[in-house]
Design an enzyme around this catalytic site. Structure first.
Site, short mmCIF file in Angstrom:
data_model
loop_
_atom_site.label_atom_id
_atom_site.label_comp_id
_atom_site.label_asym_id
_atom_site.label_seq_id
_atom_site.Cartn_x
_atom_site.Cartn_y
_atom_site.Cartn_z
N CYS A 2 0.83 -1.21 0.00
CA CYS A 2 0.00 0.00 0.00
C CYS A 2 0.86 1.26 0.00
O CYS A 2 2.00 1.24 0.46
CB CYS A 2 -0.88 0.03 1.24
N ARG A 28 4.37 0.39 -6.23
CA ARG A 28 4.45 -0.46 -5.04
C ARG A 28 3.51 -1.66 -5.13
O ARG A 28 3.66 -2.60 -4.36
CB ARG A 28 4.09 0.36 -3.80
N TRP A 76 -3.23 -2.49 -1.37
CA TRP A 76 -2.94 -3.86 -1.80
C TRP A 76 -3.67 -4.75 -0.80
O TRP A 76 -3.33 -4.76 0.39
CB TRP A 76 -1.44 -4.10 -1.77
N ASN A 100 -1.19 1.81 6.19
CA ASN A 100 -0.36 0.72 5.64
C ASN A 100 0.00 -0.20 6.79
O ASN A 100 0.27 0.27 7.90
CB ASN A 100 0.95 1.26 5.06
N GLY A 101 0.08 -1.49 6.53
CA GLY A 101 0.49 -2.43 7.57
C GLY A 101 -0.69 -3.27 8.04
O GLY A 101 -1.71 -3.38 7.34
N GLU A 461 16.64 -16.92 -10.99
CA GLU A 461 16.19 -15.55 -11.25
C GLU A 461 15.37 -15.52 -12.55
O GLU A 461 14.33 -14.86 -12.63
CB GLU A 461 17.42 -14.62 -11.31
N LYS A 465 11.38 -14.47 -12.79
CA LYS A 465 10.90 -13.38 -13.65
C LYS A 465 9.78 -13.84 -14.56
O LYS A 465 8.83 -13.11 -14.82
CB LYS A 465 12.07 -12.83 -14.50
N GLU A 468 6.57 -14.25 -12.36
CA GLU A 468 5.91 -13.04 -11.90
C GLU A 468 5.35 -12.20 -13.04
O GLU A 468 4.36 -11.51 -12.86
CB GLU A 468 6.79 -12.21 -10.96
N HIS A 484 17.03 -35.94 -11.34
CA HIS A 484 16.63 -36.47 -10.03
C HIS A 484 15.15 -36.20 -9.78
O HIS A 484 14.73 -36.04 -8.64
CB HIS A 484 17.50 -35.87 -8.93
N LYS A 588 5.77 -4.09 -4.99
CA LYS A 588 7.19 -3.80 -5.10
C LYS A 588 7.87 -3.90 -3.74
O LYS A 588 9.01 -4.32 -3.62
CB LYS A 588 7.36 -2.38 -5.67
O1 M6R Z 1 12.87 -5.08 -1.84
P1 M6R Z 1 13.43 -6.45 -1.72
O2 M6R Z 1 14.66 -6.65 -2.52
O3 M6R Z 1 13.63 -6.88 -0.30
O4 M6R Z 1 12.31 -7.41 -2.32
C1 M6R Z 1 12.43 -8.79 -2.28
C2 M6R Z 1 11.46 -9.44 -3.24
O5 M6R Z 1 10.15 -9.13 -2.87
C3 M6R Z 1 11.68 -9.01 -4.69
O6 M6R Z 1 12.99 -9.24 -5.10
C4 M6R Z 1 10.72 -9.75 -5.62
O7 M6R Z 1 11.02 -11.11 -5.64
C5 M6R Z 1 10.76 -9.11 -7.01
N1 M6R Z 1 9.44 -8.84 -7.47
C6 M6R Z 1 11.47 -9.95 -8.01
O8 M6R Z 1 11.49 -9.39 -9.28
#
Ligand code: M6R
Length: 593
Positions: A2, A28, A76, A100-101, A461, A465, A468, A484, A588
């Protein structure tokens, strides 16, 4: 997650500030948005809408709002669906709040308020805050006192901002656990409280980050003043620093999306990290390293493990923060604990760091956002200088994290930054080739990314990507681990992205690739120029999809491969018609557990 913005001003067009800040907070992650303001007749008004901030903006632009005091929020969803009813601000008897929170004791508060005759219209924990403040005002308190009393009754993590229609010259905020930043406009005519400095880009040149338990009260008389009270409610001053987020950082600069812009900055970021890197940990005593992070930042740690163990011969453990926190880890004062986070606000990483600090071990935060909670609380801070990253998918920050970790443990003069830069630029200049391959993999029902050594974390990684951004099931595996278990999934519908640069593991990864080909699996091979001479010999005349990257030395090689997998994920998502910058369900900055 949020986002919060609020303003108390001498100008009466604050809705423009609220909306522009909400647009800057979109990165965010959110699913509804809203504003509340006290209008020229001292009446509290509220507008909320589900979906993009643009929907809210369309309504606001038609209203010609006159107001000096307002709050705004991007939500969010946590407690309750993404509906207008659940969207913030929440209001009660002239009080409006954004939050927020998570309020952990909201069920008890709600029960109590229901018993006192209140009715709730949303499913959120946040609504209880507005009701509580209104209740405390009703008991005869002024707004400030009622706010203080209410905050004292809350358990959980929060950043809260409140306004009250009967006191239209007061803006209040409080924070525990969730970030909060305040700033004055350069003409001193507007005061802002927000959840991050990006919201205030172009509004406040200087900002102050609030500390845990702080409360801020801004008042408008013949001028705007504000005071910050610490958790003991003593008046304090917090550092005023220049707002590191410029309006340029939060614009696309001609690119179609933020993510594409940020991938195209990867070579520049690598150079910037290298040129600015002057940290050294020679004075710190440790005989092992423990790296703790989430998501892409966790993969940066995994990649660094290969380098640190090879170059510095220091044992490294890498852990996911949410697991570390809850498994009663055996801590050691002989370890150097490094916490990696782009946002510097990931709650699991932050709480993991607090656990380690409480134990008394040395903590290093590797963060991209200046003034973030991790940066403020760590013993030692390394800034990754990637610049503001707006796309939800972390790209240039990953390059900055990995290179920073490398520079922390390697001798700077042994890192050939020109080679890193030029190889990334080669990939960027050939971006259309990645687009071409993305067309082929985009309809695959699932994907594997495989790699050995440093290419294993890169495979993880790559798969993250794809997940997501394309919403396709994808897994990263060490090449040698495929047989395996995962090989059972392979058939003609599954694409495997095999990362096999011409390095010491090349032949082994190619033979794992052959095992997949033998089971009719489709392959996209990401390799390097020097491999061309050997591919026929190793794979026969099989017609493979290949992407050739420039060869680099073993330390520099990973960087252009990272750019390659970022481009591949970008185009795959784009061709599927998804919102690349704001993938569904994601935020984010993950500020809840
Ligand atoms: O802000 P941070 O690096 O702590 O965030 C960690 C993850 O939430 C972040 O890397 C997330 O996996 C990304 N969306 C990946 O692209």
């Amino acid at each position: 997650m949020c986002g919060i913005i609020s303003v108390l001003s001498f100008k009466n067009k604050i809705s423009e500030d609220l909306i522009s800040a909400l647009e800057r907070l979109e990165y965010r992650g959110y699913d509804s948005a809203g504003i509340a303001y006290v209008d020229e007749s001292s009446k509290l008004e509220r507008i909320r809408s589900v979906g993009r901030v643009q929907n809210l903006k369309d309504i606001v632009e038609n209203l010609n709002i006159g107001s000096n005091l307002g709050i705004g929020h991007t939500r969010w969803a946590t407690h309750g669906k993404a509906t207008e009813r659940n969207a913030h601000p929440h209001i009660c008897n002239g009080v409006a709040i954004v939050h927020n929170g998570i309020i952990e004791n909201y069920q008890a508060l709600k029960k109590d308020l229901l018993n006192k005759g209140d009715e709730f219209e949303s499913e959120t924990d946040s609504e209880a805050i507005a009701k509580l403040i209104a209740y405390n005002i009703n008991r005869g308190n002024g707004f400030v006192e009622a706010f203080k009393e209410s905050i004292a009754q809350l358990v959980g993590t929060f950043a809260i901002v409140a306004i009250y229609e009967k006191e239209p010259n007061v803006l209040l905020g409080a924070k525990i656990g969730s970030p909060m930043v305040v700033g004055l406009s350069s003409d001193k005519n507007s005061f802002y409280i927000a959840s991050d400095a990006a919201a205030l880009a172009s509004l406040a040149e200087d900002v102050s980050y609030l500390e845990e338990g702080d409360l801020v009260a801004a008042t408008k008389t013949d001028k705007l003043t504000y005071e910050i009270l610490d958790s003991n409610r003593k008046k304090v001053l917090r550092n005023v620093i220049s707002n590191a987020t410029s309006i340029n950082d939060v614009s696309k600069n001609g690119y179609e999306t933020f993510m594409l812009k940020e991938i195209f900055e990867e070579a520049i970021v690598a150079r910037r990290v290298y040129d600015n890197f002057s940290y050294n940990i020679n004075d710190l005593k440790f005989d092992g390293v423990s790296i703790i992070a989430c998501g892409t930042s966790y993969y940066a740690g995994l990649l660094a493990k290969y380098w640190i163990e090879e170059i510095a011969k220091i044992h490294v453990d890498v852990e996911i923060a949410s697991e570390f926190r809850y498994r009663n880890p055996v801590l050691s004062r002989n370890l150097l604990y490094i916490f990696i986070s782009q946002s510097g606000e990931t709650i699991d990483t932050l709480y993991a760091m607090r656990l380690v600090k409480e134990f008394g071990s040395q903590t290093v935060a590797l963060v991209n956002v200046e003034g973030s909670s991790l940066a403020r609380e760590a013993d030692f801070v390394i800034k990754t200088v990637a610049g503001t990253e707006v796309g939800v998918a972390s790209t240039k920050a990953f390059i900055a994290q990995t290179l920073s970790l490398l520079l922390l443990f390697a001798d700077k003069k042994n890192i050939d930054i020109s080679q890193i830069e030029s190889s990334i630029n080669f990939v960027l200049n050939n971006h259309y080739k990645f687009a071409h391959e993305a067309e082929k993999i985009k309809d695959s029902k699932s994907l594997f990314y495989i790699g050995r050594g440093v290419n294993y974390p890169i495979a993880l990684e790559g798969a993250l990507k794809i997940k997501e951004l394309s919403y396709t099931s994808a897994e990263g595996y060490p090449s040698g681990e495929i047989k395996h278990g995962p090989i059972a999934i392979i058939d003609e519908n599954v694409y495997t992205v095999s990362i096999a640069p011409f390095d010491k593991n090349f032949e082994k990864t190619i033979s794992n690739t052959q095992e997949i080909l033998a089971r009719n699996g489709k392959i996209l091979l990401i390799t390097t120029e020097k491999a061309k001479a050997y591919l026929n010999e190793l794979l026969g005349d099989k017609n493979l999809d290949c992407l050739f990257l420039p060869d680099a030395n073993s330390i520099c090689q990973p960087f252009c491969i990272i750019t390659a997998i970022h481009l591949l994920a970008y185009y795959t998502s784009k061709f599927k018609g998804h919102d690349v910058d704001k993938p569904r369900n994601l935020a984010k900055s993950v500020t809840v557990e």
